[in-house]
Design a protein around this motif. Structure first.
Motif, PDB file in Angstrom:
ATOM      1  N   TYR A 272       0.838  -1.193   0.000  1.00 65.07           N
ATOM      2  CA  TYR A 272       0.000   0.000   0.000  1.00 65.07           C
ATOM      3  C   TYR A 272       0.874   1.245   0.000  1.00 65.07           C
ATOM      4  CZ  TYR A 272      -3.318   3.544   1.544  1.00 65.07           C
ATOM      5  OH  TYR A 272      -4.090   4.675   1.632  1.00 65.07           O
ATOM      6  N   ILE A 273       0.747   2.055  -1.045  1.00 65.20           N
ATOM      7  CA  ILE A 273       1.499   3.309  -1.147  1.00 65.20           C
ATOM      8  C   ILE A 273       0.481   4.446  -1.286  1.00 65.20           C
ATOM      9  CG2 ILE A 273       3.212   4.609  -2.469  1.00 65.20           C
ATOM     10  CD1 ILE A 273       4.323   1.903  -3.408  1.00 65.20           C
ATOM     11  N   PRO A 274       0.320   5.291  -0.254  1.00 67.37           N
ATOM     12  CA  PRO A 274      -0.716   6.331  -0.279  1.00 67.37           C
ATOM     13  C   PRO A 274      -0.668   7.223  -1.514  1.00 67.37           C
ATOM     14  CG  PRO A 274       0.192   6.128   1.919  1.00 67.37           C
ATOM     15  CD  PRO A 274       1.027   5.257   1.032  1.00 67.37           C
ATOM     16  N   ALA A 275       0.524   7.572  -1.972  1.00 61.70           N
ATOM     17  CA  ALA A 275       0.615   8.454  -3.146  1.00 61.70           C
ATOM     18  C   ALA A 275      -0.018   7.812  -4.375  1.00 61.70           C
ATOM     19  CB  ALA A 275       2.071   8.805  -3.419  1.00 61.70           C
ATOM     20  N   LEU A 276       0.184   6.509  -4.536  1.00 66.17           N
ATOM     21  CA  LEU A 276      -0.422   5.819  -5.678  1.00 66.17           C
ATOM     22  C   LEU A 276      -1.945   5.845  -5.576  1.00 66.17           C
ATOM     23  CD1 LEU A 276       1.896   2.699  -6.176  1.00 66.17           C
ATOM     24  CD2 LEU A 276       1.959   4.907  -7.342  1.00 66.17           C
ATOM     25  N   SER A 278      -3.669   8.210  -4.242  1.00 66.23           N
ATOM     26  CA  SER A 278      -4.104   9.567  -4.582  1.00 66.23           C
ATOM     27  C   SER A 278      -4.168   9.776  -6.097  1.00 66.23           C
ATOM     28  CB  SER A 278      -3.159  10.594  -3.950  1.00 66.23           C
ATOM     29  OG  SER A 278      -1.919  10.637  -4.627  1.00 66.23           O
ATOM     30  N   TRP A 279      -3.415   8.956  -6.830  1.00 62.74           N
ATOM     31  CA  TRP A 279      -3.426   9.035  -8.291  1.00 62.74           C
ATOM     32  C   TRP A 279      -4.403   8.036  -8.923  1.00 62.74           C
ATOM     33  CZ3 TRP A 279       2.542   8.558  -7.792  1.00 62.74           C
ATOM     34  CH2 TRP A 279       3.058   9.788  -7.373  1.00 62.74           C
ATOM     35  N   GLY A 280      -5.147   7.349  -8.036  1.00 62.91           N
ATOM     36  CA  GLY A 280      -6.135   6.407  -8.550  1.00 62.91           C
ATOM     37  C   GLY A 280      -5.558   5.082  -8.985  1.00 62.91           C
ATOM     38  N   ILE A 281      -4.358   4.763  -8.539  1.00 64.69           N
ATOM     39  CA  ILE A 281      -3.709   3.496  -8.903  1.00 64.69           C
ATOM     40  C   ILE A 281      -3.962   2.485  -7.787  1.00 64.69           C
ATOM     41  CG2 ILE A 281      -1.501   2.368  -9.420  1.00 64.69           C
ATOM     42  CD1 ILE A 281      -0.478   5.088 -10.397  1.00 64.69           C
ATOM     43  N   THR A 282      -4.471   1.332  -8.167  1.00 67.28           N
ATOM     44  CA  THR A 282      -4.806   0.325  -7.166  1.00 67.28           C
ATOM     45  C   THR A 282      -3.551  -0.344  -6.613  1.00 67.28           C
ATOM     46  OG1 THR A 282      -5.049  -1.343  -8.902  1.00 67.28           O
ATOM     47  CG2 THR A 282      -7.033  -0.178  -8.229  1.00 67.28           C
ATOM     48  N   CYS A 283      -3.736  -0.957  -5.453  1.00 64.90           N
ATOM     49  CA  CYS A 283      -2.614  -1.634  -4.802  1.00 64.90           C
ATOM     50  C   CYS A 283      -2.118  -2.791  -5.652  1.00 64.90           C
ATOM     51  CB  CYS A 283      -3.045  -2.167  -3.435  1.00 64.90           C
ATOM     52  SG  CYS A 283      -3.393  -0.877  -2.234  1.00 64.90           S
ATOM     53  N   ASP A 284      -0.832  -3.034  -5.552  1.00 65.13           N
ATOM     54  CA  ASP A 284      -0.215  -4.153  -6.259  1.00 65.13           C
ATOM     55  C   ASP A 284       0.307  -5.149  -5.222  1.00 65.13           C
ATOM     56  OD1 ASP A 284       0.712  -5.702  -8.274  1.00 65.13           O
ATOM     57  OD2 ASP A 284       2.249  -4.320  -8.985  1.00 65.13           O
ATOM     58  N   PHE A 285       0.822  -6.266  -5.697  1.00 68.49           N
ATOM     59  CA  PHE A 285       1.393  -7.259  -4.811  1.00 68.49           C
ATOM     60  C   PHE A 285       2.918  -7.157  -4.776  1.00 68.49           C
ATOM     61  CE2 PHE A 285      -2.624  -9.644  -5.241  1.00 68.49           C
ATOM     62  CZ  PHE A 285      -2.799 -10.046  -3.923  1.00 68.49           C
ATOM     63  N   GLU A 286       3.464  -7.366  -3.606  1.00 66.76           N
ATOM     64  CA  GLU A 286       4.892  -7.615  -3.456  1.00 66.76           C
ATOM     65  C   GLU A 286       5.060  -9.134  -3.424  1.00 66.76           C
ATOM     66  OE1 GLU A 286       8.941  -6.589  -2.856  1.00 66.76           O
ATOM     67  OE2 GLU A 286       7.248  -5.231  -3.154  1.00 66.76           O
TER      68      GLU A 286
END
Length: 414
Positions: A272-276, A278-286
């Protein structure tokens, strides 16, 4: 009886919502669940649920909606609130049978099929009073665990059972729900007391029962046991009902058995990256994987290894199977496993309750899934009525035959 304040009850629901929202690993398996709507609903329910046990059940039902066995709610002082008759129940094809009479009740026969509980058909009773509070990743584990918790209750009252005896006689019995000791609970829920057990079977076959991976001493105990074996035709490692524990202990066991490096399960977890956001980008997997694990330098036995599994083989016991499978070490015999593993985040809740949220997706080294389905045996066989009655152990018998048929047996008496 404990009494939580309104603020504590609301906080409990809120912290469960928050931790799952940000840390739960399996949102893809509950796509139709609106977690915000669940939160709003359970806040309203919590406000109107003042009884402590009813509130505890409320929280359990909230996390059961996530359908993951590693995402659940429990009590620290469980034995002070949970009551039941001293009976062990087992499931065969969604039929529930009494497999052990720990209370030595004179009017209950082992092998009796449970038809009704408190005048409610047993399947309907499960769906109304057991399954809504049971966290499970697969339907077969839901039924297996539901059988073990069928008669548990939260007060000192009586439970009426209508049963069909092995002699096809229908009878009703009234049994008191009594406070259980930790020993009683272990026998009822897990059917065992010890971490590890050893014995030699006929035909020079060694038998090792590992009931969980929570005790570090089992590693040295197994190593010493193997060092003491002069001759054997095969080893049977029984992890039926193994409820998991520490995967490092499971891997240490394999270090003793293996002759070459092996692999643990791969993993992935949401990042989870808050800035992403804010840009409407969904969470990714590590994603990550562990390095190969090397066996230790100790006595090795070059024999067939059979691993006994069932619907209650769970968590790090499944990680144990995945690592064995990575080097084709052992033949899995029995029924499909629980289908749940992963790393859980633990949460303290008001009233000496706690919860855990599965934060990691566990995978085979090649990336294929087993959570939500289970690990299949190489040789499939399930228990039947003879097993319930204690007449035989079908899965163990199959393993013995497998070993003898796949390795020349040398009769040392000749």
């Amino acid at each position: 009886m404990k009494k939580l304040t309104l603020n504590e009850r609301i906080y409990g629901v809120s912290i469960l919502w928050k931790e799952a929202e940000y840390n739960f690993a399996y949102w893809d398996k509950v796509k139709n669940l609106n977690w915000d709507e669940v939160y709003r609903k359970y806040i309203d329910l919590a406000i109107n649920t003042e009884d402590f046990i009813e509130y505890y059940k409320l929280l359990k039902s909230m996390y059961a909606l996530l359908k993951d066995a590693h995402t659940c709610v429990d009590l620290e002082d469980y034995e002070n609130y949970v009551f039941a008759p001293k009976l062990v129940i087992d499931n065969i094809d969604k039929n529930l049978y009494i497999s052990k009479n720990l209370g030595e009740y004179n009017d209950i026969e082992v092998g009796s099929k449970i038809l009704k509980i408190n005048d409610i058909d047993v399947s309907d009773y499960l769906k109304e009073y057991v399954f809504p509070y049971t966290s499970a990743s697969t339907n077969h584990y839901l039924w297996a665990k539901g059988a073990k918790e069928l008669l548990l209750g939260y007060k000192n009252d009586y439970v009426n059972l209508k049963v069909l005896t092995p002699d096809n006689i229908t009878k009703e019995v009234n049994l008191e729900r009594i406070m259980l000791t930790r020993t009683d609970l272990k026998l009822i829920k897990y059917n065992n007391l010890h971490s590890i057990e050893f014995k030699k079977l006929n035909k020079d076959i060694e038998y090792v029962k590992i009931n969980h991976f929570m005790d570090k001493t089992i590693v040295e105990k197994l190593k010493k046991y193997i060092e003491g074996i002069v001759y054997c035709n095969g080893i049977i490692i029984d992890i039926r009902g193994n409820r998991g524990g520490n995967s490092n202990i499971a891997m240490d066991i394999i270090k003793i058995l293996a002759k070459k490096p092996f692999k643990e399960a791969k993993w992935k977890s949401y990042k989870y990256i808050p800035a992403l956001k804010s840009w409407g980008i969904t969470c990714d997997f590590e994603e990550g994987e562990f390095e190969e694990i090397s066996p230790i330098d100790c006595k090795k036995i070059d024999v067939q290894i059979a691993i006994l599994i069932d619907n209650l083989t769970f968590s790090s016991a499944e990680d144990f199977l995945i690592a064995l499978d990575s080097i084709s070490l052992g033949t899995f015999i029995g029924d499909i496993t629980a289908g749940s593993s992963g790393n859980s985040i633990y949460i303290n809740l008001p009233g000496k309750m706690y919860a855990q949220v599965c934060s990691m997706v566990d995978l085979y080294p090649d990336g294929s899934e087993f959570v939500g389905s289970g690990i299949k045996p190489h040789i499939y066989i399930k228990k039947g009525m003879s097993d319930i009655m204690g007449i035989k152990d079908s899965i163990l018998d199959k393993a013995i035959n497998f070993i003898l048929n796949n390795r020349e047996y040398k009769d040392k008496t000749k």
